[in-house]
Design a protein around this motif. Structure first.
Motif, short mmCIF file in Angstrom:
data_model
loop_
_atom_site.label_atom_id
_atom_site.label_comp_id
_atom_site.label_asym_id
_atom_site.label_seq_id
_atom_site.Cartn_x
_atom_site.Cartn_y
_atom_site.Cartn_z
N ARG A 18 0.83 -1.21 0.00
CA ARG A 18 0.00 0.00 0.00
C ARG A 18 0.86 1.26 0.00
O ARG A 18 0.55 2.23 -0.68
CB ARG A 18 -0.96 -0.01 1.18
N SER A 50 -6.48 -4.85 -5.96
CA SER A 50 -7.82 -4.34 -5.63
C SER A 50 -8.02 -4.25 -4.12
O SER A 50 -8.56 -3.26 -3.62
CB SER A 50 -8.88 -5.25 -6.25
N LYS A 54 -8.64 -0.66 -2.17
CA LYS A 54 -9.82 -0.43 -1.32
C LYS A 54 -9.41 0.05 0.07
O LYS A 54 -10.06 0.92 0.64
CB LYS A 54 -10.65 -1.71 -1.22
N MET A 57 -8.46 3.66 -0.26
CA MET A 57 -9.66 4.47 -0.46
C MET A 57 -10.43 4.62 0.85
O MET A 57 -10.93 5.70 1.16
CB MET A 57 -10.56 3.87 -1.54
N HIS A 58 -10.53 3.54 1.61
CA HIS A 58 -11.22 3.58 2.90
C HIS A 58 -10.56 4.58 3.85
O HIS A 58 -11.23 5.24 4.64
CB HIS A 58 -11.26 2.18 3.52
N GLN A 64 -10.92 7.39 -6.72
CA GLN A 64 -11.16 6.57 -7.89
C GLN A 64 -12.12 7.31 -8.80
O GLN A 64 -13.14 7.82 -8.33
CB GLN A 64 -11.77 5.24 -7.46
N TYR A 73 -6.95 6.02 -10.55
CA TYR A 73 -6.70 6.25 -9.13
C TYR A 73 -5.72 7.41 -8.98
O TYR A 73 -4.75 7.51 -9.73
CB TYR A 73 -6.14 4.99 -8.46
#
Length: 108
Positions: A18, A50, A54, A57-58, A64, A73
């Motif tokens: 990440r 993926s 996520k 993004m969280h 996105q 992204y």
């Protein structure tokens, strides 16, 4: 910025893949990257990528956007700056200090 949001952002970045994804998006800037570009450059399977996207993004570190049939992204630069501001908020006990890259604050 609330402490819980900083903790969430730092937790998301505390994983090697990440962190590498986020840094790649920062380097790319406002143009962003597609999942295919990220997967190719990092050598990650699509489902693993993926999962990491996520999580970022969280934590509100990336966005996105759909562009035709592609997802783009991008790093959330304002969010990154807010995390850094939170971490350095009380630097030098509130006094102005100039910390340059690779050096310690001389007034701390």
């Amino acid at each position: 910025m609330e402490e819980k949001h900083v903790i969430q952002a730092l937790a998301a970045l505390a994983q090697p893949n990440r962190l590498q994804i986020f840094r790649s998006l920062v380097v790319k800037g406002p143009d962003g990257l597609t999942p295919a570009m990220l997967a190719e450059s990092m050598g990650l399977p699509a489902n693993t990528l993926s999962f990491h996207l996520k999580a970022l993004m969280h934590a509100d570190l990336i966005t996105q956007e759909r562009s035709g049939r592609h997802l783009i992204y991008r790093a959330q630069f304002h969010r990154m700056q807010a995390v850094l501001a939170f971490l350095t908020q009380n630097c030098c006990q509130g006094a102005d200090c100039e910390v340059s890259s690779g050096t310690l604050c001389t007034t701390c």
